[in-house]
Scaffold this motif. Structure first.
Motif, PDB file in Angstrom:
ATOM      1  N   VAL A 145      53.731  42.522  46.494  1.00 38.73           N
ATOM      2  CA  VAL A 145      54.312  41.176  46.483  1.00 38.73           C
ATOM      3  C   VAL A 145      55.576  41.155  45.631  1.00 38.73           C
ATOM      4  CG1 VAL A 145      53.921  38.728  45.933  1.00 38.73           C
ATOM      5  CG2 VAL A 145      51.992  40.162  46.605  1.00 38.73           C
ATOM      6  N   ARG A 146      56.538  40.373  46.065  1.00 45.30           N
ATOM      7  CA  ARG A 146      57.667  40.027  45.192  1.00 45.30           C
ATOM      8  C   ARG A 146      58.012  38.555  45.407  1.00 45.30           C
ATOM      9  NH1 ARG A 146      63.126  39.340  45.689  1.00 45.30           N
ATOM     10  NH2 ARG A 146      64.295  39.483  43.740  1.00 45.30           N
ATOM     11  N   ILE A 147      57.971  37.797  44.314  1.00 45.07           N
ATOM     12  CA  ILE A 147      58.358  36.389  44.355  1.00 45.07           C
ATOM     13  C   ILE A 147      59.883  36.305  44.440  1.00 45.07           C
ATOM     14  CG2 ILE A 147      58.430  34.235  43.035  1.00 45.07           C
ATOM     15  CD1 ILE A 147      55.695  34.730  44.138  1.00 45.07           C
ATOM     16  N   GLN A 181      59.110  25.764  39.932  1.00 41.79           N
ATOM     17  CA  GLN A 181      58.140  25.102  40.803  1.00 41.79           C
ATOM     18  C   GLN A 181      58.133  25.740  42.192  1.00 41.79           C
ATOM     19  OE1 GLN A 181      58.303  20.665  40.563  1.00 41.79           O
ATOM     20  NE2 GLN A 181      59.466  21.024  38.697  1.00 41.79           N
ATOM     21  N   ASN A 182      59.293  26.161  42.662  1.00 44.85           N
ATOM     22  CA  ASN A 182      59.359  26.832  43.966  1.00 44.85           C
ATOM     23  C   ASN A 182      58.696  28.216  43.913  1.00 44.85           C
ATOM     24  OD1 ASN A 182      60.652  24.704  45.232  1.00 44.85           O
ATOM     25  ND2 ASN A 182      62.705  25.487  44.818  1.00 44.85           N
ATOM     26  N   CYS A 235      53.696  31.541  45.168  1.00 41.75           N
ATOM     27  CA  CYS A 235      52.446  32.088  44.650  1.00 41.75           C
ATOM     28  C   CYS A 235      51.256  31.526  45.421  1.00 41.75           C
ATOM     29  CB  CYS A 235      52.324  31.762  43.162  1.00 41.75           C
ATOM     30  SG  CYS A 235      50.708  32.102  42.455  1.00 41.75           S
ATOM     31  N   ASP A 236      51.247  30.222  45.632  1.00 40.08           N
ATOM     32  CA  ASP A 236      50.136  29.592  46.350  1.00 40.08           C
ATOM     33  C   ASP A 236      50.015  30.149  47.759  1.00 40.08           C
ATOM     34  OD1 ASP A 236      49.570  28.028  44.148  1.00 40.08           O
ATOM     35  OD2 ASP A 236      50.717  26.298  44.857  1.00 40.08           O
ATOM     36  N   ALA A 290      45.998  30.970  39.740  1.00 35.53           N
ATOM     37  CA  ALA A 290      46.132  30.826  41.195  1.00 35.53           C
ATOM     38  C   ALA A 290      45.369  31.915  41.938  1.00 35.53           C
ATOM     39  CB  ALA A 290      47.608  30.850  41.586  1.00 35.53           C
ATOM     40  N   LEU A 291      45.249  33.086  41.341  1.00 35.69           N
ATOM     41  CA  LEU A 291      44.548  34.192  41.995  1.00 35.69           C
ATOM     42  C   LEU A 291      43.038  33.982  42.027  1.00 35.69           C
ATOM     43  CD1 LEU A 291      46.597  37.212  40.599  1.00 35.69           C
ATOM     44  CD2 LEU A 291      46.602  36.348  42.945  1.00 35.69           C
TER      45      LEU A 291
END
Length: 267
Positions: free
Chosen positions: A119-121, A139-140, A145-146, A188-189
Protein backbone atom coordinates in the motif's frame (compact mmCIF):
# COMPACT_ATOMS: atom_id res chain seq x y z
CA UNK A 1 9.24 -22.32 9.06
CA UNK A 2 10.32 -18.66 9.19
CA UNK A 3 9.87 -16.47 6.14
CA UNK A 4 11.46 -13.10 5.47
CA UNK A 5 9.72 -10.04 4.08
CA UNK A 6 11.20 -6.79 2.75
CA UNK A 7 9.12 -3.61 2.31
CA UNK A 8 10.76 -0.63 0.58
CA UNK A 9 9.81 2.69 -0.99
CA UNK A 10 12.27 2.97 -3.91
CA UNK A 11 11.58 6.63 -4.80
CA UNK A 12 10.68 6.39 -8.48
CA UNK A 13 8.21 9.24 -7.83
CA UNK A 14 6.07 8.57 -10.87
CA UNK A 15 9.18 8.76 -13.10
CA UNK A 16 9.84 12.32 -11.93
CA UNK A 17 11.89 14.36 -14.43
CA UNK A 18 11.57 11.40 -16.85
CA UNK A 19 14.57 9.67 -15.29
CA UNK A 20 13.20 6.36 -16.63
CA UNK A 21 15.71 4.25 -14.74
CA UNK A 22 15.73 1.76 -11.88
CA UNK A 23 19.23 1.58 -10.39
CA UNK A 24 20.88 -1.82 -10.02
CA UNK A 25 21.14 -1.38 -6.25
CA UNK A 26 17.41 -2.13 -5.92
CA UNK A 27 17.82 -5.71 -7.12
CA UNK A 28 21.20 -6.27 -5.43
CA UNK A 29 19.76 -5.09 -2.10
CA UNK A 30 16.72 -7.37 -2.24
CA UNK A 31 17.43 -10.45 -4.38
CA UNK A 32 17.37 -13.66 -2.31
CA UNK A 33 17.30 -11.58 0.89
CA UNK A 34 13.58 -12.06 1.38
CA UNK A 35 10.96 -14.65 0.53
CA UNK A 36 8.56 -11.76 -0.14
CA UNK A 37 9.48 -8.32 -1.50
CA UNK A 38 7.10 -5.35 -1.57
CA UNK A 39 8.22 -2.21 -3.42
CA UNK A 40 6.25 1.03 -3.27
CA UNK A 41 6.81 4.05 -5.53
CA UNK A 42 7.78 1.54 -8.18
CA UNK A 43 7.45 2.62 -11.82
CA UNK A 44 7.65 0.60 -15.03
CA UNK A 45 10.74 2.26 -16.45
CA UNK A 46 12.20 1.12 -19.75
CA UNK A 47 14.78 -0.99 -17.86
CA UNK A 48 12.51 -2.47 -15.16
CA UNK A 49 12.33 -5.94 -16.72
CA UNK A 50 16.09 -6.10 -17.09
CA UNK A 51 16.78 -4.73 -13.61
CA UNK A 52 14.02 -6.48 -11.67
CA UNK A 53 12.05 -8.91 -13.82
CA UNK A 54 15.20 -10.77 -14.91
CA UNK A 55 17.35 -10.34 -11.82
CA UNK A 56 14.56 -11.54 -9.56
CA UNK A 57 14.41 -14.75 -11.57
CA UNK A 58 13.74 -16.86 -8.47
CA UNK A 59 10.52 -14.96 -7.85
CA UNK A 60 7.10 -14.54 -9.34
CA UNK A 61 6.77 -10.80 -9.90
CA UNK A 62 3.45 -8.92 -9.84
CA UNK A 63 2.91 -5.23 -10.60
CA UNK A 64 -0.19 -3.08 -10.15
CA UNK A 65 -1.55 -1.53 -13.32
CA UNK A 66 -1.42 2.20 -12.62
CA UNK A 67 -0.42 4.97 -14.98
CA UNK A 68 1.48 6.67 -12.14
CA UNK A 69 3.33 5.02 -9.23
CA UNK A 70 2.83 1.28 -8.93
CA UNK A 71 3.30 -1.46 -6.35
CA UNK A 72 5.54 -4.44 -7.06
CA UNK A 73 5.25 -7.67 -5.09
CA UNK A 74 7.68 -10.54 -5.62
CA UNK A 75 7.16 -13.98 -4.07
CA UNK A 76 9.54 -16.94 -4.20
CA UNK A 77 8.55 -19.32 -6.98
CA UNK A 78 7.81 -22.18 -4.61
CA UNK A 79 4.83 -20.19 -3.29
CA UNK A 80 1.50 -21.21 -4.82
CA UNK A 81 -0.27 -18.05 -6.01
CA UNK A 82 -4.07 -18.22 -5.87
CA UNK A 83 -5.37 -14.69 -6.40
CA UNK A 84 -4.29 -11.16 -7.31
CA UNK A 85 -6.28 -8.04 -6.45
CA UNK A 86 -5.61 -4.43 -7.43
CA UNK A 87 -7.35 -1.26 -8.49
CA UNK A 88 -6.56 1.97 -10.31
CA UNK A 89 -5.37 4.38 -7.65
CA UNK A 90 -7.08 7.78 -7.57
CA UNK A 91 -6.60 10.69 -5.21
CA UNK A 92 -9.97 12.14 -6.20
CA UNK A 93 -11.76 8.86 -5.46
CA UNK A 94 -9.73 8.13 -2.31
CA UNK A 95 -8.07 4.98 -3.67
CA UNK A 96 -4.43 4.53 -2.63
CA UNK A 97 -1.84 2.50 -4.51
CA UNK A 98 -2.72 -1.11 -3.66
CA UNK A 99 -1.77 -4.62 -4.69
CA UNK A 100 -2.66 -7.88 -2.93
CA UNK A 101 -1.24 -11.29 -3.83
CA UNK A 102 -2.79 -14.29 -2.06
CA UNK A 103 -0.79 -17.49 -1.82
CA UNK A 104 -1.69 -20.92 -0.50
CA UNK A 105 0.46 -22.10 2.38
CA UNK A 106 0.57 -25.46 4.15
CA UNK A 107 1.82 -25.95 7.69
CA UNK A 108 1.63 -29.52 8.91
CA UNK A 109 -1.79 -30.82 7.88
CA UNK A 110 -3.34 -27.36 7.65
CA UNK A 111 -3.70 -25.33 4.46
CA UNK A 112 -4.58 -21.64 4.53
CA UNK A 113 -4.50 -18.51 2.38
CA UNK A 114 -1.94 -15.80 3.08
CA UNK A 115 -2.66 -12.37 1.55
CA UNK A 116 0.43 -10.22 0.93
CA UNK A 117 -0.51 -6.55 0.60
CA UNK A 118 1.42 -3.49 -0.58
CA UNK A 119 0.00 0.00 0.00
CA UNK A 120 0.98 3.61 -0.53
CA UNK A 121 -1.23 6.48 0.60
CA UNK A 122 -1.29 9.15 -2.11
CA UNK A 123 -0.25 12.74 -1.40
CA UNK A 124 -1.66 15.86 -3.03
CA UNK A 125 -0.12 19.31 -3.37
CA UNK A 126 -0.85 21.60 -0.43
CA UNK A 127 0.71 24.45 1.54
CA UNK A 128 2.39 23.18 4.71
CA UNK A 129 2.05 26.62 6.28
CA UNK A 130 -1.74 26.78 5.96
CA UNK A 131 -3.45 24.74 8.66
CA UNK A 132 -6.71 24.40 6.72
CA UNK A 133 -4.95 22.92 3.69
CA UNK A 134 -2.91 20.58 5.88
CA UNK A 135 -6.00 19.33 7.71
CA UNK A 136 -7.91 18.78 4.45
CA UNK A 137 -5.00 16.77 3.08
CA UNK A 138 -4.79 14.64 6.21
CA UNK A 139 -8.52 13.95 6.17
CA UNK A 140 -8.21 12.79 2.56
CA UNK A 141 -5.40 10.41 3.53
CA UNK A 142 -7.71 8.94 6.18
CA UNK A 143 -10.37 8.36 3.50
CA UNK A 144 -7.81 6.39 1.47
CA UNK A 145 -7.01 4.40 4.58
CA UNK A 146 -10.67 3.51 5.04
CA UNK A 147 -10.83 2.32 1.43
CA UNK A 148 -8.04 -0.24 1.72
CA UNK A 149 -8.92 -1.18 5.31
CA UNK A 150 -12.34 -2.27 4.05
CA UNK A 151 -10.60 -4.53 1.52
CA UNK A 152 -8.47 -6.09 4.24
CA UNK A 153 -11.59 -6.78 6.31
CA UNK A 154 -13.08 -8.64 3.32
CA UNK A 155 -9.97 -10.83 3.16
CA UNK A 156 -10.20 -11.47 6.89
CA UNK A 157 -13.85 -12.44 6.52
CA UNK A 158 -12.74 -15.12 4.04
CA UNK A 159 -10.39 -16.49 6.70
CA UNK A 160 -7.19 -15.20 5.07
CA UNK A 161 -4.08 -14.45 7.09
CA UNK A 162 -2.70 -10.98 6.36
CA UNK A 163 0.80 -9.54 6.08
CA UNK A 164 1.81 -6.38 4.28
CA UNK A 165 3.03 -2.84 4.54
CA UNK A 166 4.13 0.23 2.67
CA UNK A 167 4.35 4.00 2.83
CA UNK A 168 1.31 5.44 4.60
CA UNK A 169 2.49 9.04 4.70
CA UNK A 170 1.64 9.31 8.37
CA UNK A 171 2.89 12.38 10.19
CA UNK A 172 6.38 12.61 11.64
CA UNK A 173 7.02 11.20 15.11
CA UNK A 174 7.15 14.65 16.72
CA UNK A 175 4.62 16.40 14.50
CA UNK A 176 1.44 14.31 14.55
CA UNK A 177 -1.76 15.59 12.93
CA UNK A 178 -5.07 14.88 14.67
CA UNK A 179 -6.69 13.77 11.41
CA UNK A 180 -4.01 11.36 10.22
CA UNK A 181 -1.30 9.55 12.16
CA UNK A 182 -0.20 5.99 12.86
CA UNK A 183 -2.64 5.60 15.77
CA UNK A 184 -5.55 6.39 13.44
CA UNK A 185 -4.14 3.95 10.89
CA UNK A 186 -3.85 1.25 13.54
CA UNK A 187 -7.44 1.76 14.69
CA UNK A 188 -8.73 1.60 11.10
CA UNK A 189 -7.05 -1.78 10.55
CA UNK A 190 -9.08 -3.26 13.38
CA UNK A 191 -8.50 -5.41 16.42
CA UNK A 192 -7.22 -8.45 14.52
CA UNK A 193 -4.41 -6.61 12.70
CA UNK A 194 -1.21 -5.47 14.38
CA UNK A 195 0.48 -2.33 13.02
CA UNK A 196 4.21 -2.17 13.70
CA UNK A 197 6.58 0.76 13.25
CA UNK A 198 10.26 -0.24 13.39
CA UNK A 199 12.69 1.51 15.68
CA UNK A 200 14.47 4.51 14.21
CA UNK A 201 13.47 6.62 11.22
CA UNK A 202 12.80 5.72 7.61
CA UNK A 203 12.93 9.09 5.83
CA UNK A 204 14.83 12.38 5.91
CA UNK A 205 17.06 11.59 8.88
CA UNK A 206 18.87 14.88 8.38
CA UNK A 207 15.80 16.62 9.83
CA UNK A 208 16.69 15.03 13.18
CA UNK A 209 13.75 15.25 15.59
CA UNK A 210 11.43 15.83 12.61
CA UNK A 211 12.73 12.86 10.66
CA UNK A 212 10.00 10.74 9.16
CA UNK A 213 8.67 7.25 9.80
CA UNK A 214 5.83 6.92 7.26
CA UNK A 215 6.63 3.27 6.49
CA UNK A 216 4.93 0.54 8.51
CA UNK A 217 4.28 -3.20 8.47
CA UNK A 218 0.96 -4.80 9.44
CA UNK A 219 -0.07 -8.40 10.00
CA UNK A 220 -2.65 -10.71 11.51
CA UNK A 221 -2.17 -11.02 15.24
CA UNK A 222 -2.34 -14.81 14.96
CA UNK A 223 1.13 -14.95 13.33
CA UNK A 224 4.48 -14.26 14.96
CA UNK A 225 6.50 -11.41 13.45
CA UNK A 226 9.92 -10.06 14.40
CA UNK A 227 10.69 -6.66 12.87
CA UNK A 228 14.19 -5.21 12.63
CA UNK A 229 14.92 -1.49 13.13
CA UNK A 230 14.60 0.51 9.90
CA UNK A 231 17.36 -0.84 7.68
CA UNK A 232 19.79 1.49 5.86
CA UNK A 233 22.45 -1.10 4.97
CA UNK A 234 22.11 -0.35 1.26
CA UNK A 235 23.71 3.09 1.68
CA UNK A 236 27.00 1.55 2.85
CA UNK A 237 27.49 -0.17 -0.49
CA UNK A 238 26.62 2.96 -2.50
CA UNK A 239 28.55 5.73 -0.78
CA UNK A 240 29.01 7.65 -4.05
CA UNK A 241 25.22 8.21 -4.05
CA UNK A 242 24.66 8.42 -0.30
CA UNK A 243 27.59 10.66 0.52
CA UNK A 244 26.61 11.01 4.18
CA UNK A 245 25.02 7.61 4.57
CA UNK A 246 21.42 7.70 5.75
CA UNK A 247 21.88 11.38 6.65
CA UNK A 248 22.40 12.43 3.02
CA UNK A 249 20.23 15.54 2.67
CA UNK A 250 19.02 15.31 -0.90
CA UNK A 251 18.49 11.95 -2.59
CA UNK A 252 16.99 12.48 -6.03
CA UNK A 253 14.96 9.82 -7.78
CA UNK A 254 15.54 7.21 -9.06
CA UNK A 255 17.66 6.36 -6.00
CA UNK A 256 15.81 5.04 -2.92
CA UNK A 257 15.41 7.61 -0.13
CA UNK A 258 13.56 5.48 2.44
CA UNK A 259 14.89 2.79 4.73
CA UNK A 260 13.81 -0.81 4.22
CA UNK A 261 11.53 -2.65 6.57
CA UNK A 262 12.84 -6.16 7.17
CA UNK A 263 10.97 -8.75 9.20
CA UNK A 264 10.68 -12.49 9.72
CA UNK A 265 7.38 -14.18 10.37
CA UNK A 266 6.10 -17.60 11.36
CA UNK A 267 2.58 -18.88 10.84
Amino acid sequence: MDKEIIIWNINQRNNYKSRDYIPSLVASSTKDKGDIIILTEFYKTSNWIQELGEKLSNYNVFVSNNAANQILIATKKDMNVKEICQWKSSYIENRPDYLAVTIEETVGNETFDLSIIGVRILVDYYNYEKAEEVNTEMQNRKKQCDFFADEIKKLEDKGNIIIGGGDFNTARRNNANKYWNKEILSAALGDNIQLSTPEGYSHELYKKEYAGCPDHIFYSRKIKVKTQPYNWDFVKENISIYTKGEFTEKIDNPYPDHAMIKATFTI
